[in-house]
Design a protein around this motif. Structure first.
Motif, short mmCIF file in Angstrom:
data_model
loop_
_atom_site.label_atom_id
_atom_site.label_comp_id
_atom_site.label_asym_id
_atom_site.label_seq_id
_atom_site.Cartn_x
_atom_site.Cartn_y
_atom_site.Cartn_z
N VAL A 82 1.94 -0.89 -19.19
CA VAL A 82 0.58 -0.95 -19.73
C VAL A 82 0.40 -2.20 -20.58
CG1 VAL A 82 -1.03 0.18 -21.31
CG2 VAL A 82 0.22 1.54 -19.65
N VAL A 83 1.39 -2.52 -21.40
CA VAL A 83 1.31 -3.73 -22.24
C VAL A 83 1.22 -4.97 -21.37
CG1 VAL A 83 2.59 -5.14 -23.89
CG2 VAL A 83 2.50 -2.67 -24.18
N TYR A 84 1.96 -5.00 -20.27
CA TYR A 84 1.91 -6.14 -19.37
C TYR A 84 0.54 -6.28 -18.73
CZ TYR A 84 2.93 -9.12 -15.35
OH TYR A 84 2.89 -10.11 -14.40
N LEU A 85 -0.06 -5.17 -18.31
CA LEU A 85 -1.39 -5.20 -17.70
C LEU A 85 -2.43 -5.73 -18.69
CD1 LEU A 85 -1.35 -1.77 -15.82
CD2 LEU A 85 -1.25 -4.04 -14.78
N LYS A 86 -2.35 -5.29 -19.95
CA LYS A 86 -3.29 -5.77 -20.96
C LYS A 86 -3.07 -7.25 -21.25
CE LYS A 86 -3.85 -1.31 -23.31
NZ LYS A 86 -3.68 -0.57 -24.58
N ASP A 87 -1.82 -7.67 -21.26
CA ASP A 87 -1.51 -9.06 -21.53
C ASP A 87 -2.04 -9.96 -20.41
OD1 ASP A 87 -0.18 -11.13 -23.10
OD2 ASP A 87 1.23 -11.27 -21.43
N MET A 88 -1.90 -9.52 -19.16
CA MET A 88 -2.42 -10.30 -18.04
C MET A 88 -3.94 -10.38 -18.07
SD MET A 88 0.11 -11.55 -16.47
CE MET A 88 -0.66 -12.12 -14.95
N GLN A 89 -4.57 -9.30 -18.53
CA GLN A 89 -6.03 -9.32 -18.65
C GLN A 89 -6.48 -10.34 -19.69
OE1 GLN A 89 -7.54 -6.17 -20.94
NE2 GLN A 89 -9.45 -7.28 -21.20
N LYS A 90 -5.75 -10.41 -20.83
CA LYS A 90 -6.11 -11.38 -21.88
C LYS A 90 -5.91 -12.81 -21.40
CE LYS A 90 -4.99 -8.27 -25.70
NZ LYS A 90 -4.09 -8.02 -26.87
N ARG A 91 -4.98 -13.00 -20.47
CA ARG A 91 -4.72 -14.33 -19.92
C ARG A 91 -5.66 -14.67 -18.76
NH1 ARG A 91 0.52 -16.29 -21.34
NH2 ARG A 91 1.67 -14.81 -22.63
N LEU A 92 -6.64 -13.77 -18.49
CA LEU A 92 -7.65 -13.97 -17.45
C LEU A 92 -7.05 -13.86 -16.05
CD1 LEU A 92 -9.56 -16.99 -19.04
CD2 LEU A 92 -9.98 -14.54 -19.37
N PHE A 93 -5.96 -13.11 -15.92
CA PHE A 93 -5.34 -12.88 -14.62
C PHE A 93 -5.15 -11.37 -14.44
CE2 PHE A 93 -4.07 -17.27 -15.49
CZ PHE A 93 -4.40 -17.88 -14.29
N GLY A 94 -6.24 -10.61 -14.59
CA GLY A 94 -6.16 -9.17 -14.45
C GLY A 94 -5.67 -8.76 -13.07
N LEU A 95 -4.85 -7.71 -13.02
CA LEU A 95 -4.27 -7.25 -11.75
C LEU A 95 -5.18 -6.24 -11.07
CD1 LEU A 95 -1.76 -8.50 -13.22
CD2 LEU A 95 -0.39 -6.78 -12.03
N THR A 96 -5.23 -6.30 -9.76
CA THR A 96 -5.94 -5.29 -8.98
C THR A 96 -5.02 -4.10 -8.77
OG1 THR A 96 -5.18 -6.20 -6.86
CG2 THR A 96 -7.22 -7.11 -7.80
N LEU A 97 -5.58 -3.02 -8.22
CA LEU A 97 -4.76 -1.83 -7.96
C LEU A 97 -3.65 -2.13 -6.96
CD1 LEU A 97 -7.30 1.15 -7.79
CD2 LEU A 97 -5.75 0.52 -9.65
N LYS A 98 -3.95 -2.94 -5.96
CA LYS A 98 -2.93 -3.29 -4.97
C LYS A 98 -1.80 -4.07 -5.60
CE LYS A 98 -2.44 -5.26 -0.33
NZ LYS A 98 -3.15 -5.92 0.80
N GLU A 99 -2.13 -4.99 -6.49
CA GLU A 99 -1.10 -5.77 -7.18
C GLU A 99 -0.28 -4.88 -8.10
OE1 GLU A 99 -3.41 -10.09 -7.34
OE2 GLU A 99 -3.66 -8.62 -8.95
N LEU A 100 -0.92 -3.89 -8.72
CA LEU A 100 -0.19 -2.94 -9.56
C LEU A 100 0.78 -2.11 -8.74
CD1 LEU A 100 0.42 -1.41 -12.15
CD2 LEU A 100 -1.63 -0.03 -11.75
N ARG A 101 0.37 -1.71 -7.55
CA ARG A 101 1.25 -0.92 -6.68
C ARG A 101 2.48 -1.73 -6.26
NH1 ARG A 101 -2.68 0.90 -2.04
NH2 ARG A 101 -0.73 1.74 -1.18
N LYS A 102 2.27 -3.01 -5.97
CA LYS A 102 3.41 -3.88 -5.62
C LYS A 102 4.33 -4.06 -6.83
CE LYS A 102 1.12 -6.56 -1.98
NZ LYS A 102 0.68 -7.92 -1.54
N LEU A 103 3.73 -4.24 -7.99
CA LEU A 103 4.52 -4.43 -9.21
C LEU A 103 5.33 -3.18 -9.53
CD1 LEU A 103 5.20 -6.22 -11.65
CD2 LEU A 103 3.21 -5.25 -12.81
#
Length: 206
Positions: A82-103
């Motif tokens: 969750v912290v990683y997802l929020k950090d990526m959002q702050k960096r303007l590189f928010g992950l999609t659901l598909k990218e989250l599934r791969k991660l």
């Protein structure tokens, strides 16, 4: 586990506290398994199994979670995700659901976690990602605004101050007057994609 599971039987509707009282009564010899199952409204075979465990090992516990379904990641691992997802959002590189599934698949493999993920597609299932989003309600799917990453990252105090310093220097050196300054914009050229996939971000945040 399927995201819209509908229970079809009455199995395991009993509570651990009720089972504990029934097992204790049988072990103390207050009543038999049959009578205890009727009085405490418990399945007799399940009660007999826990009574046998208690007599074999007095320190045995009644655990209803020891079933077929279990979480792939520990609570700490999910918090880290969750912290990683929020950090990526702050960096303007928010992950999609598909990218989250791969991660999630990569995280499970790297950490040696037992998982039911698809090894052919190398992605976690849709049921898992929906359950993950439901467990962490502070996350939601947001539609990103049409702003290029370079423009957004460049708009900060240092960059803006440097821009106006250079602009002021050029105007003074070239002796540019106001009638020679024009406002121009791009025409027919865009660096911003028109279609955006929804990304994972903090709930309520733009």
């Amino acid at each position: 586990m399927v995201r819209n599971y509908i229970r079809k039987t009455d199995r395991q509707r009993w509570s651990s506290e009720t089972m504990e009282r029934a097992v204790a009564a049988v072990v103390r010899g207050v009543m038999g398994c049959k009578k205890a199952s009727v009085q405490f409204q418990l399945p007799q075979t399940t009660l007999e199994r826990y009574v046998k465990k208690r007599r074999t090992g007095p320190n045995s516990v009644i655990d209803k979670t020891a079933g077929k379904y279990h979480c792939v990641f520990t609570q700490d691992q999910e918090v880290e995700l969750v912290v990683y997802l929020k950090d990526m959002q702050k960096r303007l590189f928010g992950l999609t659901l598909k990218e989250l599934r791969k991660l999630a698949y990569q995280l499970a493999v790297r950490n040696g976690c037992e998982h039911p993920f698809n090894k052919h597609t190398e992605m976690a299932g849709e049921d898992w990602v929906h359950s993950f989003m439901r467990r962490h309600s502070e996350l939601s799917l947001r539609k990103p605004e049409a702003t290029s990453g370079a423009r957004a990252m460049g708009f900060n105090r240092v960059a803006v101050a440097q821009f106006f310093t250079l602009l002021n220097k050029v105007i003074i050196e070239k002796k540019i007057t106001c009638e020679r300054i024009y406002n121009c914009d791009e025409t027919g050229i865009t660096v911003i994609p028109k279609q955006h996939s929804r990304v994972i971000a903090n709930r309520g945040q733009r």
